[in-house]
Design an enzyme around this catalytic site. Structure first.
Site, PDB file in Angstrom:
ATOM      1  N   LYS A  47       0.943  -0.873   0.301  1.00  0.00           N
ATOM      2  CA  LYS A  47      -0.162   0.260   0.194  1.00  0.00           C
ATOM      3  C   LYS A  47       0.834   1.296  -0.115  1.00  0.00           C
ATOM      4  CE  LYS A  47      -4.187  -2.087  -0.019  1.00  0.00           C
ATOM      5  NZ  LYS A  47      -5.137  -1.420  -0.490  1.00  0.00           N
ATOM      6  N   SER A 280      -3.056 -12.205   3.586  1.00  0.00           N
ATOM      7  CA  SER A 280      -3.806 -12.278   2.751  1.00  0.00           C
ATOM      8  C   SER A 280      -2.658 -12.802   1.929  1.00  0.00           C
ATOM      9  CB  SER A 280      -4.132 -10.729   1.832  1.00  0.00           C
ATOM     10  OG  SER A 280      -3.086  -9.897   2.671  1.00  0.00           O
TER      11      SER A 280
END
Length: 319
Positions: A47, A280
């Site tokens: 991110k 994830s």
């Protein structure tokens, strides 16, 4: 070696890739698994890329003025990236996060100078399991703060900089690092930005590359299958909501992964390869391995190590 950079922002991206031969041998897989180490970005996640791109694009367009506050909802990773970018560039940053996310992320953002506002979960949501309802409450609070402060909203679910960061960054790096020798890309869906951006980049070079989109087994919303439970333990995605970034034409197949499979994948990656990823990432490992055991036997598959396992030490991901 690289020259000395003038800020940590110059170290975002250009992450290394590792071939997972030890994991492949342990699980008796036929094919090749390649992991791109996005956990080595300065904020320990993929991110950081979108945080930098969204802020720089807003500066260029004039949407973000000097000294203007920046606000965004986050599960913690985008917020950490924005905290880093805003600290270097001199913008006040406010992160709005559900209490269902691991608290390491809130502490990290505060350490980086951000103000962190924690929002109570929806009634009935188990701690550590953030649902779409929880995210709706965070969105509501975020909108109020933006209006009250006249802040710039670094909206990761809507700003196209999210896709562009991965299309012109991550995806192109994957193509260059593999020298085009890959068959598929596997990605768990959060905002859909990394899936859309990387898939666009890879298919631009080779339309035959197969792109698999992952959702939690209990809530395969984008696959248009029954949502049996919106709550799950894979933090940062699987919110049971429409995502404007996800173009169905890019999706070769929708796959699902259970909480237990994600945990097993993360632990195996750490134990066999020394790569410390989060939920994830574990989902990527398990789904990619399943593909190599079946329809992708003998293929080369790539996935992202989305963030660091250090962000989950308060959970039971690693015991």
């Amino acid at each position: 070696m690289e020259k000395v950079f003038d800020s940590v922002l110059k170290t975002i991206g250009k992450t290394p890739m590792v071939r997972l031969d030890r994991l492949k041998a342990a699980w008796k897989l036929e094919g090749t698994l390649l992991a791109k180490l996005e956990n080595l970005n300065p904020g320990s996640s993929k991110k950081d890329r979108i945080a930098l791109r969204m802020i720089e694009e807003a500066e260029s367009s004039g949407e973000l003025e000097p000294g203007q506050p920046v606000v965004e909802l986050t599960s913690g990773n985008t917020g950490t990236g924005l905290a880093i970018v805003c600290a270097v560039k001199g913008y006040p940053f406010i992160a709005v996060m559900s209490k269902g996310n691991s608290m390491e992320r809130a502490r990290m953002m505060r350490a980086l100078g951000a103000e962190v506002i924690l929002v109570d979960q929806a009634v009935g949501s188990p701690p550590g399991q953030v649902s779409g309802q929880d995210l709706d409450l965070v969105e509501e609070r975020t909108q109020k703060i933006v209006q009250e402060l006249g802040a710039f909203r670094a909206d990761q679910f809507r700003l196209e900089g999210n896709i562009r960061a991965h299309e012109y960054g991550t995806g192109e790096e994957i193509w260059e690092q593999t020298e085009g020798c890959l068959d598929g890309f596997v990605d768990f869906v959060g905002t859909g930005g990394s899936f859309a951006g990387c898939s666009k980049a890879l298919k631009k070079h080779n339309p035959e590359i197969r792109c698999y989109l992952l959702e939690p087994t209990s809530c395969p919303w984008l696959a248009k299958r029954e949502v049996t439970n919106p709550n799950h333990r894979i933090q940062g995605g699987g919110y049971s909501r429409d995502l404007p970034f996800v173009d169905p034409s890019l999706v070769t197949e929708y796959l699902t992964v259970t909480d237990e499979e994600a945990i097993e994948g993360a632990r195996a990656l750490a134990q066999h390869e020394g790569i410390f990823g989060g939920f994830s990432t574990g989902a990527h490992v398990s789904a990619a391995a399943r593909l190599l055991e079946g329809q992708e036997k003998g293929s080369t598959l790539v996935f992202l190590v989305c963030d660091s396992g250090l962000k989950y030490v308060s959970t039971d991901l690693y015991l």
